[in-house]
Structures are given as C-alpha cells and as structure tokens.
Design an enzyme around this catalytic site. Structure first.
Site, PDB file in Angstrom:
ATOM      1  N   LYS A  77       0.910  -1.180   0.078  1.00 27.05           N
ATOM      2  CA  LYS A  77       0.103   0.160   0.165  1.00 27.05           C
ATOM      3  C   LYS A  77       0.728   1.125  -0.189  1.00 27.05           C
ATOM      4  O   LYS A  77       1.939   1.287   0.816  1.00 27.05           O
ATOM      5  CB  LYS A  77      -0.635   0.285   1.306  1.00 27.05           C
ATOM      6  CG  LYS A  77      -1.774   1.025   1.102  1.00 27.05           C
ATOM      7  CD  LYS A  77      -2.949   1.083   2.638  1.00 27.05           C
ATOM      8  CE  LYS A  77      -3.700   1.670   2.996  1.00 27.05           C
ATOM      9  NZ  LYS A  77      -4.700   1.397   4.217  1.00 27.05           N
ATOM     10  N   SER A 152      -9.643   0.913   2.922  1.00 28.02           N
ATOM     11  CA  SER A 152      -8.830   2.393   2.294  1.00 28.02           C
ATOM     12  C   SER A 152      -8.112   1.316   1.588  1.00 28.02           C
ATOM     13  O   SER A 152      -6.854   2.311   0.833  1.00 28.02           O
ATOM     14  CB  SER A 152      -7.904   3.145   2.699  1.00 28.02           C
ATOM     15  OG  SER A 152      -6.923   2.707   3.864  1.00 28.02           O
ATOM     16  N   SER A 176      -9.242  -0.937   6.940  1.00 27.76           N
ATOM     17  CA  SER A 176      -8.886  -1.023   5.442  1.00 27.76           C
ATOM     18  C   SER A 176      -8.289  -1.721   5.465  1.00 27.76           C
ATOM     19  O   SER A 176      -8.028  -0.928   4.621  1.00 27.76           O
ATOM     20  CB  SER A 176      -8.299   0.612   6.000  1.00 27.76           C
ATOM     21  OG  SER A 176      -8.656   1.315   5.870  1.00 27.76           O
TER      22      SER A 176
END
Lengths: 486, 480
Positions: A77, A152, A176
């Site tokens: 990420k 996310s 997330s």
C-alpha cells in the site's frame, strides 16, 4: 491464468527448494499479470518492473533456506515507505515525494526473501472505505468492475484478488484491511495493536493503525504475519512479547474453543446473504467441536462516533507536517500563512480536509471535554468490556461488513453512510484486538462476503485455528473465481 | 517608587537544553553546531512514517534535576502533543508533557537583596527543541534542523518571585544546579538556557491577582533583569493612570533595550494538547530513580555548608568557591596538596579568581593544576619564599608553565631568613631613619610596618617578613 501465479507461498517454497522453478520466472509471470489486468483494475500506483526482476535474479544466487518469503512477490500500500521510492499516500500533496528510508516491515520482507513489485492505490492517507478518495485513480473491484474494492487498502485487496500478486500489505485503522479483503473475496488480517511495527507507515491515527497482510488464503496470511510481527526498537508502541507461531495453529481445529457470535445481528441492517454465511460459520464451528453462544457486543453502537473522534483528532495532528515547507508540493503564497493555506487547501482532498477539520474541532479548547475526552472514556469502556467478554470466550465470529461491495460513486457524497460501513470493524481497532477476515462465499449478485474472527489481545494463534477450520469448510478459492459468472 | 505601592508577582518558565549525546527521540548527535542539516534523520525532520523513541539519558538527567530541586518524581508521566504551525517545527507539533509532567512540587532557595527566599518549582518536564530559522537578505529564510529534537527540560516556577533581582538570583541558582549536575552548560547567550517570564502587579495588601503578561526572548541575566524592571514600570504607570493591563506577550529587544508586543494573531494559540499516541506512558520505577540518584553530585548548598564546617571558611568565601563545581573541586584539590585551607582559600579568592577575571577564562581552562599551585603555597608555608615573591613566581608559572621551585631557583627568590643578614639590614634602616625611630619609641607603633617595608625594599623583596618583624621589635625596644 498461468500456473506459476497460482501457487501458494508454501508451494512456491517447496518448488524453489527443489529448484523446479526460480524467482525470476515467477516474478516475471506476476508482472505479466499486472500488465494484463491492471489497466482495467487500476490497483497499482507504481510497478517496479526492473528492480523486481533484478532482485529476483539476486535471489536465484541465494539459498532459500531460512527465507520464508523467498521469491514471493509482494505489493505495498502506498503509505508504506520504501527507500528511494515515491510515497504518495494517494495524495496530490505528496505526488512527487520520495522517501529516503525503508519501513521496518520492508526490511523484514526483504530479509525474508520477498520481492517488492510495486505500490498500490489507497484512499488518500488511508482515509476512506472505498479507495475512491485517491487523488490519482479509482480502483475497481475484480469481482465487479462497477463496484469499489473497499478501502482504504483497496489497491492491495484488488491486486491480490485479481491474481496480480500473491501478497500485499495494507494498513488497518478502522477496518481498512479487513473490509477490502471481504469486498474482494480474500483474506486480510490485522494483529493485536503493537504486533507489527508502524515505523515507516505514514500515520493516519497512530493509536489505531496496524500494518497487515492481504493474501489469497489463511496459510499465506499466517506465513507473512509471522515475518512482519515482532518488537521494533524504532516503534515504542510495539509489543515486547515475542510474536506467536501462527502457521501450525491453522491445522489444529477448534475443539474446545468458546466462540461468541453477536446476538440480534439482524438489528444492524446486515444484508440477508451475509447473515446466512454468519449462521453457517457458527454451525461449522459448532460441528467442529467449538461451543458457540450468542452474546451482546458492548459499545458497538458508540464505536463509530468514538472512532471518528479519536481517529480524526490524531489525524489532524499527524497531517500537520504536510505544510509545503520541507517536502511535498508547495503552492506559493504572498505570506507564509498563504503558502500553508494554498498547499494544504489544494494539496489535500475533500475527505482528508473534512477529517482534519473534525479532528481540530474535537481537540479545541471548549470542545475537548465534550468530544475527545469523552471518546477516550468510551474507548476505555469498550476495552474493559471486551477484556471481560474474553474471559468468557476465546473468539468472536461475526460478519466483516454489513453489506457486500457497494458501487463506485454510491456513497462518495454521503460520508456518514460511508463511515457507517466500518461498524463491524472500527471497534476492533479501538479495543486494540487482532482480527482476520476470510472469504465465506458470494451473494446472488456475485459479490464476496467476508467473515471476521476476533481474538483477545495477543491471541492471534487461537484466531487462526478458527480461520483455518472455516476456510476448509467454505472452500472459497476452489468454488469461486473473480470475474467468472456465479 | 512604584514598586512599593505594588507587589510584583513573577513566575519563570526556563528551558534548559540537556547535554545528552544524542537527541531526545532519535540517534542524531545533539551537540551544538555542525553544518546546517547534517545532524538530522527522518525522525527529527518529521518525515512521513518516522516515529519517536525516547532517549533514556534524557529521562535520567531530567529526574536528576528533579531530585536536586526536591521534586516528586511521577511514576507515570505522559507525553503530549502541543500543536502549532511554525516553519522551524518539523512536525508542526512539539512532543512535550502536559497534565502529567515528570517532576512536580520542588523548590530552590535563593538570596537576593539580602533576603533569603524559597521559590517553588511547579513542574519540570521533557520536550523536544525546534529547528532554527536563518533569515537571509530579502524575504528568504532557511531552516537548520540540527537543533530539532535536542532534549529540553522546561522548569516552571510558582509565582513566588517578587522582583527582577530575585528572578536573576533564581536563574543563577538554577544555572548553578544544572552545571553541578552536569546536565546542561547553562549558557544563556548560546540559548542552552532560555527564560520566559510571567508577570503581574497587585496593590500591596490586596488579594486579587492582576492581569498577567508574558515576556519572551530574555537571553542574558541582564536582559532578565531589565525586561522585568521595564515591565514592572510599564504596568505600574498604567495602573497609576487607572488604565487596565491587557494580556500580552512581549519580546525583549536587547539592541533597543525595550519590550515589543507580539501581534494578537501570533499569540492566540490553542495548542490542542492531547496524549502522544506514538509514545507509551513513561513509567519511572524506584530502581530507575535510584539509578538517577546514584550519580548525584554534592549539591551547591550542601557543599557550601561543608566548606564552612570542614575548612572554617567564611560564608562569603564558601559561597564564592562553590558557585561553580569546577572551582570548588579545584579548591579542594589544592587543600589536599597544602593541608592548609586558609591559605588555599585566600590564594584562590585573590590570585586565581583575579587571574580568571582578567583573562576571561574558566577554571576548567586554567593552566595550572592544583598540584602546581599547591607547590607554590608550600614554598610560602615553609618559609622558602615570602608572599610577595610568591606573586611574582605565580605570574612566571602562568607564562612559562615551569614548576614553582624551578622558578624560585632560577630567579634567586629564596627568602632571606638568616638573622645575621637580616640584622645588618635592620641596623641600616634604623640608622637611616632616626626621626622615625624616635617617633616609634614615643609610641607610634604603626611605624613598624614602614621599617619592615624599607628592609624589604633593601632585600629586593626576599626578606622573611616574620623575622624582620621580630628583629625590629627587639632592636627598637627602648631600654630604659
């Protein structure tokens, strides 16, 4: 799909050790998948074509022994720092920012033999539940391109779900990792708060953030989690206690475990197919020798308010450093103050600004007691309730989300409804507990459904016993394929 | 004088830079100086993803100060973020302590205007320093982050201080403590000790406190005194004119010798303190406190009293000799050499302190070791040279670095103690000053000093004054 990209981590290790395959061909096969699929999925912000192949070549000269992730491609990420690579956090403000150091988890991955293949899309600064808040692109759910992959860590989840990487790391502040894992039909885990070092993870809400893996199955998840875990002298909030062995527990079964399932789950506006899989999960565990009881989950109704106060308060402070003075895209102004206003006003997206304002407000003198101080009290109440609950039960098993993946654009104008989608996940971060989401099945619309297992602090191994049992029973990977007709 | 109509209520907030080898939250060197931005890392630059790790040495040194100032040491203290935007603050928040400081409720005894006072210490806490703005010509400013993350202790007094002199005395005493403890060099000009002042006036005998103002940027003892005096004057003339005092933060302008009010916007801060989530509560158990206490040196007050009791020094001399630990150590080593506290004290007070003052160096930089100085004093004590010659030998030692006995030999300064030789001189002086002899014998005994002085001149300073004294008394004694 090429067979090389089908192997689990343990299969890869077995074949590497026998020299039947090598890291270069595997990495190249995955890079090919990325080149093929990512133009549609848009999970990656950057792909390290050259350095990944070069690293794989170096690994071929090395002995795989003692490297649990030897030759395993991993995506990160883009809020996790890799030396000399862009670290955008999905923000226009940092679109050109290069980080000069490696996050602790990156050190650990490299030491374990992993190959970093790229950076994945995310909601700006990990603030969001759909990855739509990225300043750069919208990531699509591999199961339905009109749906979000969740967020996310949506880029990481979509990358794993579409077979572009076997492993991706995400960060979980209020769900997330687990929510996008559920939306994308993969496994996603966050450890006990402090299990994995946050050094090099760009902070959103420091007291809640945890890095964790997104993988195709629970075994891969356990292998990666073992690599990531452990005390880090660079992160004072990491746990001192040694990380537990996780892999062996997967086969141990649930005989004798006491499991709580939420009482009155229907009252939480949960979609019917999700309730059905939740009930199936309970039945499976019971059948396999666990005691399953319905129990009230205390504080859940307050957890979203509590979460959005604590998280935004910390965020308002954590994001203060993005001021255009030292790094990031500075937008000049006539005065220092104007430069701050231009840089932050134009550099941050709407959701980030909304949360900075919220967080600033709840910490302001005159409002602190009514909001922040009260949220802290709720937090300690929630922690205490779950300490008590976990004296009675070993695990909680419940849906990861109240709904399956929603459509792109569906909630982007309705932040409160978006916030509400964290209802089953955020409280876990408030209580600092470990949790894993595994895929259970798919809805009539062909969208994955995730079941979440939560343990008391430090009991990740117990959690994986149930996860292993449920995974064997659901057999999700053998039954469903993203993009295929259900 | 207005100061008599009003009572000043003053509190100080003093920041002291701890001289730890590394910064408070990272492993960068914390020493003053260096090329700009060479002593930095992701942590002290506030780069995305970096996290603070508390420096143990900084905690030990803060506790040591707390113990020295009779503070209670908190078992669990909590770091908090103080949020404000300023370009020298890399994270745009400072990691400080708020409602749970490390040390609380201590005191310092001071003496000012011949008055002994006890000044309360409300709290001492740890925090990180900011970088430094370097303003260039035009509208360009650069930032040096070498100082960013240097550990600071903030010492907050109770509003117990009543005058500029007391404030200065407090600051002097505090500086003496931090230097004794070896935790801070105490240099105000270099900014390793910084002082902010809170000040309000109230009518004598009144109960209600006046409105408080703040003065920052007081970078010398002189500035502290003048800043406070100016502010007392300013507030009392406002009060005399029946005008209200408004809350304001002022900067002391050392060049212009005046107070400059900061604009409202610059001081209207809501720091939005909240617990620092990147650092767990700081737990200080008994063992840790014991470790801090183990290195505790003898503190100034205790040492001063011991000098009075053990060496028979006057309160004044003991006070001067203990202002700095290094000077006190020098004196004690000298006593070990000479076994003579009185002459050692005199020599340090007169000759050595004089020398330091003239040359502007510190005792640490002084070139003669206690052993070398001791040898000189022993020569005096044993009568080899007299005090006058000792002064000359001392100067020569300072310039040449030679041992005292070598200089005495080389310059032929051995004292003349033979009665025969001195007797001749005495006779000669008596013969040459008939008039004075008569006056002496008529009762003007003070003339003895004059005769001795004359004989001393004759011996070019080498005569043993004690023996001369005896000889003159004997020979001038009127035999009738």
């Amino acid at each position: 799909m090429s067979a090389l990209t089908d192997y689990s981590i343990s299969e890869l290790q077995r074949l590497y050790k026998k020299r039947e395959i090598g890291p270069v061909e595997v990495v190249k096969a995955y890079l090919q998948e990325i080149d093929l699929k990512d133009p549609l999925v848009r999970a990656f912000l950057e792909v390290f074509h050259e350095s990944a192949v070069m690293r794989a070549g170096e690994l071929e000269e090395m002995d795989p022994e003692g490297m649990p992730l030897y030759g395993v491609p991993v995506a990160l990420k883009d809020n996790i720092s890799v030396k000399d690579r862009l670290l955008t956090c999905g923000s226009a403000l940092l679109s050109q920012y290069t980080s000069p150091y490696d996050a602790t988890v990156v050190h650990k991955l490299i030491e374990a033999g992993a190959v970093i293949v790229g950076k994945t899309n995310l909601d700006e600064f990990a603030m969001g539940s759909s990855t739509e808040n990225s300043a750069f692109q919208v990531t699509r759910n591999p199961w339905d391109e009109e749906c979000t992959p969740g967020g996310s860590s949506g880029g990481s989840a979509a990358a794993v779900a579409s077979g572009m990487v076997p492993v991706a790391l995400g960060s979980d502040t209020g769900g997330s990792i687990r929510q996008p894992a559920a939306f994308c039909g993969i496994t996603g885990m966050k450890g006990t708060y402090g299990r994995v070092s946050r050094y090099g993870l760009v902070a959103f809400a420091s007291s809640l953030d945890q890095i964790g893996p997104l993988t195709r199955d629970i075994n891969d998840c356990a292998v990666v989690m073992e690599v990531l875990s452990g005390h880090d002298p660079k992160d004072s909030t990491t746990l001192e206690s040694p990380a537990p062995g996780l892999v062996q527990g997967i086969e141990e079964g649930v005989e004798g475990l006491k499991v709580a399932v939420p009482a009155g789950i229907a009252g939480w506006q949960v979609e019917q197919p999700i309730i059905e899989f939740q009930e199936e999960a309970a039945a499976v565990l019971q059948r396999e020798g666990a005691t399953v009881e319905a129990a009230g989950l205390p504080g859940m109704e307050m957890s979203i308010a509590c979460y959005y106060i604590l998280a935004t308060a910390e965020a308002s402070s954590n994001l203060a450093r993005y001021d255009g003075v030292r790094y990031g895209n500075r937008i000049e102004g006539a005065t220092l103050r104007e430069m701050y206003e231009n840089t932050r006003g134009k550099g941050f997206g709407e959701e980030v600004k909304r949360r900075i304002l919220l967080g600033t407000y709840v910490l302001s003198s005159g409002y602190y007691d009514a909001y922040y101080a009260r949220a802290l009290k709720v937090k300690s109440m929630i922690c205490e309730s779950y300490r008590k609950l976990f004296k009675k039960y070993d695990l909680i098993v419940m849906p990861t989300t109240p709904s399956t993946a929603f459509k792109i654009g569906e909630k982007s104008d309705d932040p409160v409804s978006m916030y509400h989608s964290d209802i089953f996940t955020a409280w876990v971060n408030i209580a600092g507990l470990p949790a894993v989401s595994i895929p259970a099945g798919i809805s009539a619309e062909g969208l994955p459904i995730g079941i979440q297992i939560i343990a008391s602090a430090g009991e990740e191994a117990k959690m994986l016993r149930a996860a292993g049992t449920l995974e064997r029973s659901f057999s999700f990977r053998r039954r469903y394929l993203p993009g295929a007709d259900s | 004088m207005p100061a008599e109509k009003y009572k000043a209520v003053i509190g100080l907030e003093v920041h002291a830079q701890l001289n730890t080898s590394t910064k408070i939250f990272c492993a960068c060197r914390s020493e003053y100086g260096g090329e700009p931005n060479t002593r930095t890392c992701p942590v002290c630059l506030g780069l995305p993803g970096a996290l603070p790790v508390l420096n143990r040495e900084a905690v030990l040194k803060c506790i040591r100060l707390g113990l020295a100032l009779d503070c209670e040491i908190s078992f669990a203290s909590i770091f908090a973020r103080k949020n404000y935007f300023y370009p020298d603050c890399p994270k745009n928040y400072q990691i400080s302590m708020y409602d749970r400081p490390l040390c609380e409720n201590g005191s310092i005894d001071i003496e000012a205007d011949n008055n002994k006072r006890r000044i309360g210490i409300e709290r001492i806490h740890l925090e990180d320093d900011a970088g430094k703005l370097l303003h260039e010509k035009g509208d360009i400013s650069n930032i040096d982050f070498n100082r960013s993350g240097v550990p600071l202790v903030e010492i907050v007094t109770a509003p117990d201080i009543g005058s500029a002199a007391e404030a200065a005395a407090f600051l002097r005493s505090l500086r003496q403590y931090v230097r004794y403890l070896g935790i801070c060099d105490g240099d105000l000009e270099k900014g390793s000790l910084r002082c902010d002042v809170n000040i309000s006036l109230m009518l004598r005998g009144a109960r209600e406190l006046g409105t408080r103002t703040e003065i920052k940027n007081l970078n010398s003892f002189k500035a502290v005194r003048s800043g406070i005096e100016f502010e007392i004057e300013r507030q009392s003339s406002l009060l005399d004119a029946g005008k209200p005092i408004t809350q304001v933060t002022q900067l002391w302008d050392e060049g212009e010798k005046k107070l400059v009010a900061m604009r409202g916007k610059e001081e209207a801060h809501d720091y939005r303190y909240f617990p620092e989530p990147d650092l767990p509560p700081l737990i200080v158990d008994d063992r840790f406190v014991a470790e801090a206490a183990a290195d505790m040196p003898e503190l100034p007050g205790v040492k001063k009293q011991r000098f009075i009791d053990e060496y028979g020094l006057s309160e004044y001399d003991a006070g001067v000799l203990t202002v700095e630990k290094e000077l006190a150590d020098y004196f004690e080593s000298l006593v070990t050499e000479t076994s003579d506290p009185e002459s050692s004290c005199k020599w340090v007070m007169r000759e050595i302190l004089g020398q330091l003052k003239d040359t502007g160096i510190t005792i640490a930089e002084f070139s003669l070791s206690p052993r070398m100085t001791g040898e000189l004093l022993i020569l005096v004590k044993e009568g080899v040279i007299n005090l006058q010659a000792a002064g000359a030998v001392f100067s020569e030692m300072l310039s040449s670095g030679e041992a005292a006995c070598d200089i005495v030999k080389r310059m032929g300064l051995e004292q003349i103690s033979s009665s025969e030789e001195l007797g001749k001189m005495v006779d000669e002086v008596i013969a040459g000053h008939k008039e004075e002899v008569v006056r002496y014998q008529d009762g003007n005994l003070q003339l003895l000093g004059f005769f001795i002085g004359e004989a001393m001149k004759m011996s070019r300073g080498k005569a043993n004054p004690g023996i001369l004294n005896e000889l003159f008394k004997l020979r001038l004694h009127r035999r009738d």
